[in-house]
Design a protein around this motif. Structure first.
Motif, PDB file in Angstrom:
ATOM      1  N   UNK A  33       0.769  -0.601  -0.299  1.00 49.23           N
ATOM      2  CA  UNK A  33       0.059   0.268  -0.076  1.00 49.23           C
ATOM      3  C   UNK A  33       0.859   1.001  -0.035  1.00 49.23           C
ATOM      4  N   UNK A  34       1.785   1.095   0.434  1.00 52.31           N
ATOM      5  CA  UNK A  34       3.097   1.948   0.959  1.00 52.31           C
ATOM      6  C   UNK A  34       3.418   2.826  -0.580  1.00 52.31           C
ATOM      7  N   UNK A  35       4.138   1.281  -0.842  1.00 45.84           N
ATOM      8  CA  UNK A  35       4.460   1.538  -2.088  1.00 45.84           C
ATOM      9  C   UNK A  35       3.275   2.210  -3.366  1.00 45.84           C
ATOM     10  N   UNK A  36       2.541   1.438  -3.482  1.00 43.60           N
ATOM     11  CA  UNK A  36       1.743   2.070  -4.648  1.00 43.60           C
ATOM     12  C   UNK A  36       1.722   4.186  -4.477  1.00 43.60           C
ATOM     13  N   UNK A  37       1.052   4.119  -2.708  1.00 41.82           N
ATOM     14  CA  UNK A  37       1.263   5.452  -2.451  1.00 41.82           C
ATOM     15  C   UNK A  37       1.780   6.271  -2.883  1.00 41.82           C
ATOM     16  N   UNK A  38       3.289   5.353  -2.674  1.00 39.62           N
ATOM     17  CA  UNK A  38       4.297   6.721  -3.170  1.00 39.62           C
ATOM     18  C   UNK A  38       4.708   6.936  -5.054  1.00 39.62           C
ATOM     19  N   UNK A  39       4.440   5.385  -5.671  1.00 39.44           N
ATOM     20  CA  UNK A  39       4.680   5.685  -6.697  1.00 39.44           C
ATOM     21  C   UNK A  39       3.728   6.330  -7.499  1.00 39.44           C
ATOM     22  N   UNK A  60      12.315  12.134  -2.700  1.00 38.06           N
ATOM     23  CA  UNK A  60      12.067  10.190  -2.303  1.00 38.06           C
ATOM     24  C   UNK A  60      11.985  10.906  -1.194  1.00 38.06           C
ATOM     25  N   UNK A  61      13.232  11.242  -0.717  1.00 34.26           N
ATOM     26  CA  UNK A  61      13.064  11.498   0.960  1.00 34.26           C
ATOM     27  C   UNK A  61      12.724  11.919   1.161  1.00 34.26           C
ATOM     28  N   UNK A  62      12.095  13.045   1.259  1.00 37.96           N
ATOM     29  CA  UNK A  62      10.751  13.776   1.350  1.00 37.96           C
ATOM     30  C   UNK A  62       9.998  13.293   2.091  1.00 37.96           C
ATOM     31  N   UNK A  63       8.912  12.751   0.392  1.00 39.22           N
ATOM     32  CA  UNK A  63       8.018  11.838   0.528  1.00 39.22           C
ATOM     33  C   UNK A  63       7.905  10.726   0.841  1.00 39.22           C
ATOM     34  N   UNK A  80      14.580  -0.590  -0.445  1.00 40.69           N
ATOM     35  CA  UNK A  80      13.831  -1.768  -1.983  1.00 40.69           C
ATOM     36  C   UNK A  80      13.093  -0.335  -2.058  1.00 40.69           C
ATOM     37  N   UNK A  81      12.284  -0.009  -1.587  1.00 40.71           N
ATOM     38  CA  UNK A  81      11.759   0.797  -2.681  1.00 40.71           C
ATOM     39  C   UNK A  81      12.232   2.190  -3.529  1.00 40.71           C
ATOM     40  N   UNK A  82      13.210   2.570  -3.137  1.00 41.59           N
ATOM     41  CA  UNK A  82      14.013   3.865  -3.253  1.00 41.59           C
ATOM     42  C   UNK A  82      15.039   2.939  -4.704  1.00 41.59           C
ATOM     43  N   UNK A  83      14.903   1.371  -4.649  1.00 45.32           N
ATOM     44  CA  UNK A  83      15.483   1.173  -5.735  1.00 45.32           C
ATOM     45  C   UNK A  83      14.810   0.820  -7.057  1.00 45.32           C
ATOM     46  N   UNK A  93       9.696  -5.966  -4.757  1.00 48.78           N
ATOM     47  CA  UNK A  93      10.660  -5.612  -3.995  1.00 48.78           C
ATOM     48  C   UNK A  93      11.347  -6.601  -4.697  1.00 48.78           C
ATOM     49  N   UNK A  94      11.486  -5.762  -5.979  1.00 47.16           N
ATOM     50  CA  UNK A  94      12.938  -7.066  -6.558  1.00 47.16           C
ATOM     51  C   UNK A  94      13.708  -6.393  -8.264  1.00 47.16           C
ATOM     52  N   UNK A  95      12.612  -5.177  -8.007  1.00 50.06           N
ATOM     53  CA  UNK A  95      12.576  -4.074  -9.235  1.00 50.06           C
ATOM     54  C   UNK A  95      12.801  -4.595 -10.658  1.00 50.06           C
ATOM     55  N   UNK A  96      12.012  -5.379 -10.685  1.00 53.27           N
ATOM     56  CA  UNK A  96      11.786  -6.691 -11.725  1.00 53.27           C
ATOM     57  C   UNK A  96      10.421  -6.484 -12.947  1.00 53.27           C
ATOM     58  N   UNK A  97      10.230  -5.729 -14.376  1.00 55.56           N
ATOM     59  CA  UNK A  97       9.812  -4.942 -14.993  1.00 55.56           C
ATOM     60  C   UNK A  97       9.162  -6.671 -16.132  1.00 55.56           C
TER      61      UNK A  97
END
Length: 281
Positions: free
Chosen positions: A33-39, A60-63, A90-93, A188-192
């Motif tokens: 949920x947090x990752x979706x919100x940040x993206x 990213x650091x602030x958000x 992991x989310x930053x990557x 989590x693995x930055x895979x497309x």
């Protein structure tokens, strides 16, 4: 409705609901949920596609800190510092890599959480696509974002069983007249992951073993729906239990043009106690 009609019956016509008591979200759901919100916050910015990497990292650091304060306070509790730091890294990557894929694909516009509406034989359909990407040249693309699933989602593409993406693609086609490319992005693995490279040149491509595409998958979804509707009109709702439970009957076999039955994860079935248990369970 397609794979376990009894679950559909209890959730929709019977309108049974689980308890509304507040429960703490699992880390898996919280991170997702947090990752979706940040993206979503990132790609709603007017400068999302032009922002230099060093500017993105400061944003990213602030958000990230603001989002955790607003929606992820559990990660501020004593003893969760390592979890929070690991999740942040992991989310930053993941977002950094996603931005790279977007640049390489020549994307000129990104629409997060795009509402999609349309119709099919059974009535209205609607949903929200995580990301819809438009390119200066070539087909647009729909990306479904997942926190994890390094085994599950490659297998869906290999078996041409990416049902959620197929539904979004059909609704998009109804609205625009274009079949979009589709892909999963595993944070989590930055895979497309994509069934082909027509939208993302750097994606991991996983073609369907049967050689079929998303449009053909949609036709199989419709065939499966018609088969289940015919059963329901006769007053029959199949109860699909674990693969080790009672043997399926002839009525459990879908027609050749339909989808093979997929065993759904029981962890997401709110009504499994109503379906009974196996002997000795």
């Amino acid at each position: 409705m397609l794979f376990n009609p009894s679950q559909w019956l209890l959730r929709y016509p019977a309108a049974l609901r689980p308890s509304k008591l507040v429960r703490l979200a699992s880390d898996f759901r919280l991170f997702g949920n947090l990752a979706h919100g940040l993206i979503e916050r990132h790609f709603r910015r007017d400068d999302a596609l032009t922002m230099p990497d060093e500017v993105f990292e400061r944003w990213f650091a602030r958000a990230f800190e603001a989002l955790v304060d607003e929606e992820g306070a559990l990660l501020r509790m004593p003893g969760r510092g390592a979890d929070l730091a690991h999740f942040r890294g992991r989310l930053l990557r993941a977002v950094y890599t996603l931005r790279s894929h977007v640049r390489q694909a020549g994307v000129v516009a990104v629409v997060p959480e795009q509402a999609l509406e349309g119709r099919f034989e059974g009535g209205a359909l609607a949903g929200y696509a995580d990301l819809v990407l438009h390119k200066a040249a070539g087909a647009p693309a729909i990306v479904d974002i997942k926190w994890s699933g390094g085994k599950k989602y490659p297998e869906k593409l290999r078996r041409n069983r990416h049902l959620q993406l197929a539904l979004y693609a059909e609704l998009f086609r109804q609205q625009t007249g274009q079949w979009p490319a589709v892909a999963y992005y595993l944070l989590d693995r930055a895979r497309l992951l994509a069934p082909d490279d027509r939208a993302f040149p750097a994606a991991e491509t996983i073609a369907a073993d049967d050689g079929e595409n998303t449009a053909q998958l949609w036709q199989r979804i419709l065939a499966t729906w018609r088969w289940r509707v015919a059963q329901i009109r006769d007053g029959r709702f199949e109860v699909v239990l674990e693969a080790t439970s009672a043997a399926a009957t002839a009525d459990s076999e879908p027609p050749q043009e339909a989808l093979a039955i997929e065993m759904l994860d029981e962890a997401y079935n709110d009504f499994r106690a109503l379906a009974g248990w196996r002997d000795g369970a």
